[in-house]
Design a protein around this motif. Structure first.
Motif, PDB file in Angstrom:
ATOM      1  N   ALA A 103     -75.729  11.169  43.394  1.00 44.61           N
ATOM      2  CA  ALA A 103     -75.539  11.085  41.956  1.00 44.61           C
ATOM      3  C   ALA A 103     -75.878  10.845  40.461  1.00 44.61           C
ATOM      4  N   GLN A 104     -77.412  11.467  40.189  1.00 47.22           N
ATOM      5  CA  GLN A 104     -77.943  11.819  39.156  1.00 47.22           C
ATOM      6  C   GLN A 104     -76.867  13.453  38.976  1.00 47.22           C
ATOM      7  N   ARG A 105     -76.534  14.087  39.898  1.00 48.60           N
ATOM      8  CA  ARG A 105     -75.554  15.415  40.088  1.00 48.60           C
ATOM      9  C   ARG A 105     -74.223  14.997  39.237  1.00 48.60           C
ATOM     10  N   LEU A 106     -73.930  13.458  39.463  1.00 48.60           N
ATOM     11  CA  LEU A 106     -72.354  13.347  38.544  1.00 48.60           C
ATOM     12  C   LEU A 106     -72.759  12.919  37.146  1.00 48.60           C
ATOM     13  N   LEU A 107     -73.719  12.127  37.160  1.00 45.44           N
ATOM     14  CA  LEU A 107     -74.552  12.148  35.960  1.00 45.44           C
ATOM     15  C   LEU A 107     -73.926  13.465  35.245  1.00 45.44           C
ATOM     16  N   ALA A 108     -75.158  13.923  35.143  1.00 50.32           N
ATOM     17  CA  ALA A 108     -75.472  15.114  34.716  1.00 50.32           C
ATOM     18  C   ALA A 108     -74.342  16.342  34.477  1.00 50.32           C
ATOM     19  N   GLY A 109     -72.871  15.397  35.331  1.00 52.27           N
ATOM     20  CA  GLY A 109     -72.083  16.936  35.129  1.00 52.27           C
ATOM     21  C   GLY A 109     -70.359  15.936  33.883  1.00 52.27           C
ATOM     22  N   VAL A 110     -70.457  14.204  34.294  1.00 50.82           N
ATOM     23  CA  VAL A 110     -68.770  13.614  33.971  1.00 50.82           C
ATOM     24  C   VAL A 110     -69.845  14.253  32.125  1.00 50.82           C
ATOM     25  N   ASP A 111     -68.460  13.887  31.318  1.00 46.73           N
ATOM     26  CA  ASP A 111     -68.407  13.649  30.215  1.00 46.73           C
ATOM     27  C   ASP A 111     -67.997  12.174  29.981  1.00 46.73           C
ATOM     28  N   PRO A 112     -69.599  11.868  28.658  1.00 49.57           N
ATOM     29  CA  PRO A 112     -70.285  10.900  28.589  1.00 49.57           C
ATOM     30  C   PRO A 112     -68.725  10.839  26.902  1.00 49.57           C
ATOM     31  N   SER A 113     -68.650  10.677  27.050  1.00 50.26           N
ATOM     32  CA  SER A 113     -67.851  10.671  25.736  1.00 50.26           C
ATOM     33  C   SER A 113     -66.210   9.794  25.925  1.00 50.26           C
ATOM     34  N   LEU A 114     -66.129  10.584  27.621  1.00 47.52           N
ATOM     35  CA  LEU A 114     -65.101   9.274  27.918  1.00 47.52           C
ATOM     36  C   LEU A 114     -65.059   7.937  27.607  1.00 47.52           C
ATOM     37  N   GLY A 115     -66.553   7.251  28.321  1.00 49.54           N
ATOM     38  CA  GLY A 115     -66.370   5.993  28.099  1.00 49.54           C
ATOM     39  C   GLY A 115     -67.456   5.940  28.955  1.00 49.54           C
ATOM     40  N   PRO A 116     -68.161   3.879  28.546  1.00 43.75           N
ATOM     41  CA  PRO A 116     -69.670   4.021  29.159  1.00 43.75           C
ATOM     42  C   PRO A 116     -69.436   4.268  30.651  1.00 43.75           C
ATOM     43  N   ILE A 117     -71.096   4.736  30.947  1.00 39.76           N
ATOM     44  CA  ILE A 117     -71.304   4.886  32.843  1.00 39.76           C
ATOM     45  C   ILE A 117     -72.101   3.986  33.266  1.00 39.76           C
ATOM     46  N   PHE A 118     -71.745   3.444  33.836  1.00 37.55           N
ATOM     47  CA  PHE A 118     -73.048   2.268  35.126  1.00 37.55           C
ATOM     48  C   PHE A 118     -72.798   2.764  36.381  1.00 37.55           C
ATOM     49  N   VAL A 119     -74.819   2.551  36.411  1.00 36.91           N
ATOM     50  CA  VAL A 119     -74.585   2.717  37.464  1.00 36.91           C
ATOM     51  C   VAL A 119     -75.519   1.283  38.504  1.00 36.91           C
ATOM     52  N   GLN A 120     -75.331   2.131  39.538  1.00 37.44           N
ATOM     53  CA  GLN A 120     -75.812   1.189  41.097  1.00 37.44           C
ATOM     54  C   GLN A 120     -77.206   0.766  41.044  1.00 37.44           C
ATOM     55  N   SER A 121     -78.469  -0.238  41.610  1.00 35.42           N
ATOM     56  CA  SER A 121     -79.670  -0.943  41.824  1.00 35.42           C
ATOM     57  C   SER A 121     -80.002   0.458  41.875  1.00 35.42           C
ATOM     58  N   ALA A 122     -79.940   1.053  43.437  1.00 36.36           N
ATOM     59  CA  ALA A 122     -80.179   2.284  44.406  1.00 36.36           C
ATOM     60  C   ALA A 122     -80.011   3.573  43.065  1.00 36.36           C
ATOM     61  N   VAL A 123     -78.769   3.720  42.107  1.00 37.45           N
ATOM     62  CA  VAL A 123     -78.724   4.787  41.600  1.00 37.45           C
ATOM     63  C   VAL A 123     -80.288   4.784  40.267  1.00 37.45           C
ATOM     64  N   GLU A 124     -79.859   3.652  39.581  1.00 34.22           N
ATOM     65  CA  GLU A 124     -80.651   3.299  39.048  1.00 34.22           C
ATOM     66  C   GLU A 124     -82.258   3.150  38.714  1.00 34.22           C
ATOM     67  N   ALA A 125     -82.632   3.227  39.858  1.00 32.69           N
ATOM     68  CA  ALA A 125     -83.669   3.304  40.660  1.00 32.69           C
ATOM     69  C   ALA A 125     -84.552   4.896  40.076  1.00 32.69           C
ATOM     70  N   PHE A 126     -83.827   5.659  39.907  1.00 29.29           N
ATOM     71  CA  PHE A 126     -84.641   7.140  40.153  1.00 29.29           C
ATOM     72  C   PHE A 126     -84.257   7.539  39.285  1.00 29.29           C
ATOM     73  N   LEU A 127     -83.390   7.253  38.119  1.00 28.81           N
ATOM     74  CA  LEU A 127     -83.173   7.945  36.320  1.00 28.81           C
ATOM     75  C   LEU A 127     -84.505   7.806  36.047  1.00 28.81           C
ATOM     76  N   PRO A 128     -85.056   6.465  35.982  1.00 28.76           N
ATOM     77  CA  PRO A 128     -86.067   7.269  35.077  1.00 28.76           C
ATOM     78  C   PRO A 128     -87.617   8.353  35.719  1.00 28.76           C
ATOM     79  N   LEU A 129     -87.152   8.601  37.347  1.00 27.94           N
ATOM     80  CA  LEU A 129     -88.058   9.726  37.399  1.00 27.94           C
ATOM     81  C   LEU A 129     -87.304  10.921  37.365  1.00 27.94           C
ATOM     82  N   TYR A 130     -85.452  10.951  37.146  1.00 23.03           N
ATOM     83  CA  TYR A 130     -85.414  12.185  36.800  1.00 23.03           C
ATOM     84  C   TYR A 130     -85.827  11.956  35.563  1.00 23.03           C
TER      85      TYR A 130
END
Length: 343
Positions: A178-205
């Motif tokens: 999930a983190q690799r996908l976030l890092a690779g997609v183009d965020p300028s295309l639109g808003p990006i939403f993440v489910q809670s299990a994914v979201e929990a790891f984002l501060p650590l990354y």
């Protein structure tokens, strides 16, 4: 001389150092390659891991666990055995374990990939006498395209869905993929939403310095308000749930190495399958083995027979190393199960 590492009911054991590598049960001392739960299990008295992955490991097995994080390449003596950890390129903090005793060097690969990405430290070849390698995708059919091409396809799929006002739902394992996908997609295309299990790891990354785009919690009302412009990144366990059905019109895709096989794609009710894996493909496995200069190769976690056959045909000493306990590491179809993160 007895082998430096032995296969036991608890996992790989080093008798000289009295420790285990990625034990499948609670043990007094564990050396852990990375924080996926088929490699890192709770209950051991003491853990050693790469400092880059210590917070992930603590999140997975509990804040009270005794965890020692060491820098990549920094040697640690355990009862006279020299142990060091080296980048594996799989997920943040993933490592290979180098074990040295009386001039003999073994390396346990853990899970790894050779293609670098911004969410994991690049794979580092480690010279050794015996190399224990994973083989999750140990068949010649598995050959990955450059990730830039795959992300271009993902972005094009997202844009196409926006044109039809369909929310794009992209499935990937909550830790690593999930983190690799976030890092690779183009965020300028639109808003990006993440489910809670994914979201929990984002501060650590983010705390580890991994650049990730701005995300929002995957609340149904917010996703519907985006009117089909949004991208939702979520584990596959959310597929066809009441939660997801609240999003309105969606297009679903799965990112995994298993999508290389047409039959696997057809078994799933996804609109698209993107071939993107955090494991080495067939050429990557063979190249990693070559770079170690190993005299002997033990193959585990996957279709080991194909890798062993190819290596022996090249004149190398090779043999399978089957786990004595634990689950199947090569599922017949892709699935979301954090005990079996194999895609």
């Amino acid at each position: 001389m007895p082998p430096l590492l032995q296969n036991t009911a608890c996992g790989l054991y080093c008798p000289a150092g009295d420790f285990y590598v990625d034990p499948c049960r609670a043990v007094p001392r564990a050396v852990v390659t990375h924080a996926h739960s088929d490699h890192a299990r709770a209950g051991s008295e003491l853990y050693l891991c790469a400092a880059r992955g210590a917070d992930l490991l603590r999140h997975r097995i509990g804040k009270r666990a005794r965890i020692e994080g060491v820098a990549f390449g920094e040697p640690t003596l355990i009862n006279g055995v020299r142990v060091s950890l080296h980048p594996a390129g799989h997920i943040l903090g993933s490592s290979q374990v180098r074990v040295e005793h009386r001039g003999e060097v073994w390396v346990v690969s853990g899970d790894y990939k050779l293609e670098p990405d911004t969410t994991a430290d690049p794979f580092e070849p480690v010279r050794c006498h015996t190399f224990i390698t994973e083989s999750t995708f140990g068949l010649p059919i598995y050959r990955w395209r450059p990730q830039e091409e795959v992300f271009a396809e993902i972005n094009a799929w997202w844009r196409g869905n926006q044109a039809g006002k369909r929310t794009s739902v992209l499935f990937g394992y909550s830790l690593g993929k999930a983190q690799r996908l976030l890092a690779g997609v183009d965020p300028s295309l639109g808003p990006i939403f993440v489910q809670s299990a994914v979201e929990a790891f984002l501060p650590l990354y983010r705390a580890a310095g991994v650049p990730l785009p701005t995300t929002m919690s995957a609340e149904a009302a917010s996703i519907r308000a985006a009117d089909g412009r949004g991208l939702v990144i979520t584990p596959q366990s959310a597929f066809d749930t009441p939660w997801m059905r609240k999003f309105g019109d969606v297009s679903c895709a799965f990112a995994s190495g298993w999508m290389q096989v047409r039959a696997a794609r057809k078994r799933q009710a996804f609109d698209r399958g993107f071939v993107l894996s955090d494991h080495a493909d067939w050429p990557g496995l063979l190249e990693a083995i070559r770079l170690t200069g190993a005299e002997r190769v033990l193959v585990t976690h996957g279709p080991s027979a194909s890798v062993v056959r190819w290596l022996t045909e090249q004149g190398m000493e090779a043999a399978p190393l089957e786990k004595r306990s634990g689950g199947d590491h090569a599922p017949s179809r892709p699935r979301e199960n954090e005990n079996e993160e194999r895609g």
